[in-house]
Design an enzyme around this catalytic site. Structure first.
Site, PDB file in Angstrom:
ATOM      1  N   HIS A   6      -4.325   0.701  -7.393  1.00  0.00           N
ATOM      2  CA  HIS A   6      -4.015   0.454  -5.968  1.00  0.00           C
ATOM      3  C   HIS A   6      -3.042   1.490  -5.430  1.00  0.00           C
ATOM      4  O   HIS A   6      -2.209   2.020  -6.154  1.00  0.00           O
ATOM      5  CB  HIS A   6      -3.514  -0.970  -5.732  1.00  0.00           C
ATOM      6  CG  HIS A   6      -2.207  -1.320  -6.395  1.00  0.00           C
ATOM      7  ND1 HIS A   6      -0.987  -1.014  -5.852  1.00  0.00           N
ATOM      8  CD2 HIS A   6      -1.944  -1.988  -7.546  1.00  0.00           C
ATOM      9  CE1 HIS A   6      -0.017  -1.474  -6.631  1.00  0.00           C
ATOM     10  NE2 HIS A   6      -0.565  -2.061  -7.675  1.00  0.00           N
TER      11      HIS A   6
ATOM     12  N   ASP B 146      -0.716   1.209  -2.771  1.00  0.00           N
ATOM     13  CA  ASP B 146       0.583   0.850  -2.212  1.00  0.00           C
ATOM     14  C   ASP B 146       1.605   0.592  -3.302  1.00  0.00           C
ATOM     15  O   ASP B 146       1.278   0.387  -4.470  1.00  0.00           O
ATOM     16  CB  ASP B 146       0.459  -0.381  -1.314  1.00  0.00           C
ATOM     17  CG  ASP B 146      -0.104  -1.592  -2.046  1.00  0.00           C
ATOM     18  OD1 ASP B 146      -1.016  -1.413  -2.873  1.00  0.00           O
ATOM     19  OD2 ASP B 146       0.362  -2.722  -1.784  1.00  0.00           O
TER      20      ASP B 146
ATOM     21  N   ASP C 196       4.047   1.462 -10.440  1.00  0.00           N
ATOM     22  CA  ASP C 196       3.135   0.372 -10.097  1.00  0.00           C
ATOM     23  C   ASP C 196       2.625   0.619  -8.680  1.00  0.00           C
ATOM     24  O   ASP C 196       3.302   0.320  -7.715  1.00  0.00           O
ATOM     25  CB  ASP C 196       3.879  -0.954 -10.189  1.00  0.00           C
ATOM     26  CG  ASP C 196       3.062  -2.145  -9.738  1.00  0.00           C
ATOM     27  OD1 ASP C 196       1.835  -2.020  -9.614  1.00  0.00           O
ATOM     28  OD2 ASP C 196       3.666  -3.204  -9.497  1.00  0.00           O
TER      29      ASP C 196
ATOM     30  N   GLU D 243      -2.411  -4.000  -2.228  1.00  0.00           N
ATOM     31  CA  GLU D 243      -2.486  -4.953  -3.341  1.00  0.00           C
ATOM     32  C   GLU D 243      -1.243  -5.828  -3.394  1.00  0.00           C
ATOM     33  O   GLU D 243      -1.320  -7.022  -3.710  1.00  0.00           O
ATOM     34  CB  GLU D 243      -2.649  -4.176  -4.655  1.00  0.00           C
ATOM     35  CG  GLU D 243      -2.905  -5.057  -5.877  1.00  0.00           C
ATOM     36  CD  GLU D 243      -1.645  -5.468  -6.625  1.00  0.00           C
ATOM     37  OE1 GLU D 243      -1.759  -6.311  -7.535  1.00  0.00           O
ATOM     38  OE2 GLU D 243      -0.553  -4.957  -6.298  1.00  0.00           O
ATOM     39  N   GLU D 244      -0.095  -5.256  -3.072  1.00  0.00           N
ATOM     40  CA  GLU D 244       1.164  -5.937  -3.322  1.00  0.00           C
ATOM     41  C   GLU D 244       1.469  -7.074  -2.353  1.00  0.00           C
ATOM     42  O   GLU D 244       2.170  -8.015  -2.716  1.00  0.00           O
ATOM     43  CB  GLU D 244       2.324  -4.926  -3.281  1.00  0.00           C
ATOM     44  CG  GLU D 244       2.247  -3.817  -4.339  1.00  0.00           C
ATOM     45  CD  GLU D 244       2.511  -4.319  -5.744  1.00  0.00           C
ATOM     46  OE1 GLU D 244       2.682  -5.541  -5.925  1.00  0.00           O
ATOM     47  OE2 GLU D 244       2.549  -3.485  -6.672  1.00  0.00           O
TER      48      GLU D 244
END
Length: 483
Positions: A76, A78, A115, A145-146
């Site tokens: 992902h 973001d 991440d 995603e976050e």
């Protein structure tokens, strides 16, 4: 040029450094999307972009692997944007500043963005490195995603053709994840009346700081302190015992981060001020003692403050503090099917004063059991409804049920054993991954999730183990070669 570009494998670290020059907060991925599109054009890589902003890049198989099943490499775009209280940074414009510290890559006072920047960098390196044996590759980069899994929810039709998907968003070398929890958000909103500040009050500001914070899935069972719960203990006792009147409570930020900081502005009747300070001093010693094994650096500081223009009405103050005190936080149930795995949890993520008359409390619930997730959300919501708040639940996202019989899993296990001479652990994770949503759109997929070792994710203590990145790179190459 950053020193991390000299690390091995250079292709991965160079791209990771490039990515960290590009701002990419959740829901604000315009610049990283532009970077990915330019990367594809620069390297003559075919790609598609859907309406949500997700991008898939394609690389044809090497001749020796023609006809093998296509593999999707998924990460992902973001990142969680958290910082130390005294760190000045504009996450919309400034780069992440990295440095090397005793075998780890870290960021200066902010989240690192490993991440899932390291997942992105590894996928891009696999798309462009010559001399690798691999089947057809599809590298999927999703948005947001976050904070909502928006990209996975809205993944365009016919973006993927692969039979196998490797999610590059895990954080433990030597572990293969084959399942994850689902999640849902609960948002409680209180409406308050402003009242003139009472006379004869001594005004104070309290701060909770020094907490480790962390990922509300991965770290929820680590016994970490929650700054909002600690601040509530001070304020509720102050209200019940010392006549405290509240002007402000501001704690936490992101729903998927265990909150590290909180502050409050309040007054105490002058006759009670010394007694309250003594009580606060007691708590300042109690908190580190309670968390000496998990969060020993927690600090409570109470200082003098200027008189504010108003306080919130007493009934709302009491309802808010009682709800925050009473609501469950942390692990609610452990799994019986996978010993040691949290099954259900809740995180009291943030308390914010919004506008002139609203207080918004955000919480997130996770569970590997869908019905338990829904029940946890309703239970948490009921506490706030009883306190007079308006409660809304997010759309939520599904979990990912483990498939121990997967062929991809067997290939991944064997590849790890050949390379490193040890058997990897096969686990499920309490954090949320996008895999459950991919299965809804592409039910034929077999999936695993792997990644290099990271610690402190979603906090300014986030760090990435250098040696694990090189192992991760070799591991993925071996999986692609032997699928």
């Amino acid at each position: 040029m950053s020193e991390i570009r000299n690390l091995e494998p250079k292709a991965v670290w160079t791209i990771f450094d490039e990515i960290n020059q590009v701002p990419r907060p959740s829901k604000k991925e315009t610049k990283i999307i532009a970077y990915l599109e330019e990367f594809a054009r620069k390297h003559n890589i075919p790609y598609k972009k859907d309406g949500a902003g997700n991008i898939v890049m394609y690389r044809k198989a090497t001749p020796s692997m023609a006809g093998k099943p296509t593999i999707v490499l998924q990460s992902h775009m973001d990142m969680v944007c958290e910082k130390e209280a005294d760190r000045t940074i504009d996450f919309m414009n400034d780069p992440i500043e990295t440095y090397i510290d005793n075998g780890w890559v870290k960021a200066r006072g902010t989240t690192l963005g490993a991440d899932d920047g390291i997942g992105m960098a590894t996928a891009l390196a696999l798309l462009t490195t010559e001399g690798l044996e691999h089947p057809d590759l599809e590298a999927l980069f999703t948005v947001d995603e976050e904070t909502g899994l928006t990209g996975a929810f809205n993944l365009g039709e016919e973006m993927l053709t692969g039979h196998y998907l490797i999610n590059l968003d895990s954080e433990d070398d030597g572990e293969i994840f084959i399942g994850c929890a689902g999640g849902i958000d609960t948002v409680a909103t209180f409406t308050y009346r402003r009242e003139q500040t009472p006379e004869g009050m001594v005004w104070m500001r309290a701060r909770i700081s020094g907490l480790k914070g962390g990922h509300s899935g991965d770290n929820i069972n680590d016994g970490l302190a929650n700054s909002n719960k600690l601040m509530t203990r001070l304020l509720l006792a102050g209200s019940d015992r010392f006549g405290l009147r509240l002007n402000l409570f501001d704690g936490g930020n992101l729903r998927n981060a265990i909150p590290r900081d909180a502050q409050a502005l309040f007054g105490v009747p002058a006759a009670q001020a010394d007694a309250f300070r003594r009580y606060a001093a007691e708590l300042a010693e109690i908190f580190p003692a309670e968390y000496k094994y998990t969060d020993e650096n927690v600090r409570l500081e109470v200082t003098d403050a200027e008189r504010p223009a108003y306080v919130i009405d007493l009934p709302t103050q009491q309802a808010l503090l009682l709800a925050l005190q009473g609501v469950a936080n942390g692990v609610l149930a452990m799994s019986y099917s996978l010993p040691g795995l949290p099954e259900t949890s809740s995180n009291l993520a943030s308390v914010k004063f919004v506008g002139e008359d609203h207080i918004v409390v955000t919480l997130s619930q996770r569970s590997s059991v869908e019905s338990a997730k829904e029940n946890a959300a309703r239970t948490i919501g009921a506490i706030f409804r009883l306190a007079g708040a308006t409660v809304e639940h997010g759309e939520g996202y599904p979990g990912w049920a483990p498939d121990p019989s997967s062929h991809l899993l067997k290939v991944a296990e064997n590849a790890y054993e050949r390379l490193f001479g040890t058997t990897p652990k096969v686990r499920a994770i309490h954090a949320g991954l996008e895999c459950g949503l991919f299965l809804e759109k592409y039910p034929h997929l077999e999936m695993i999730s792997v990644g290099p070792t990271m610690r402190g994710v979603h906090s300014p203590d986030e760090r990435l183990e250098i040696a694990a990145v090189e192992r991760f790179w070799k591991y993925l190459i071996e999986i692609l070669r032997t699928i």
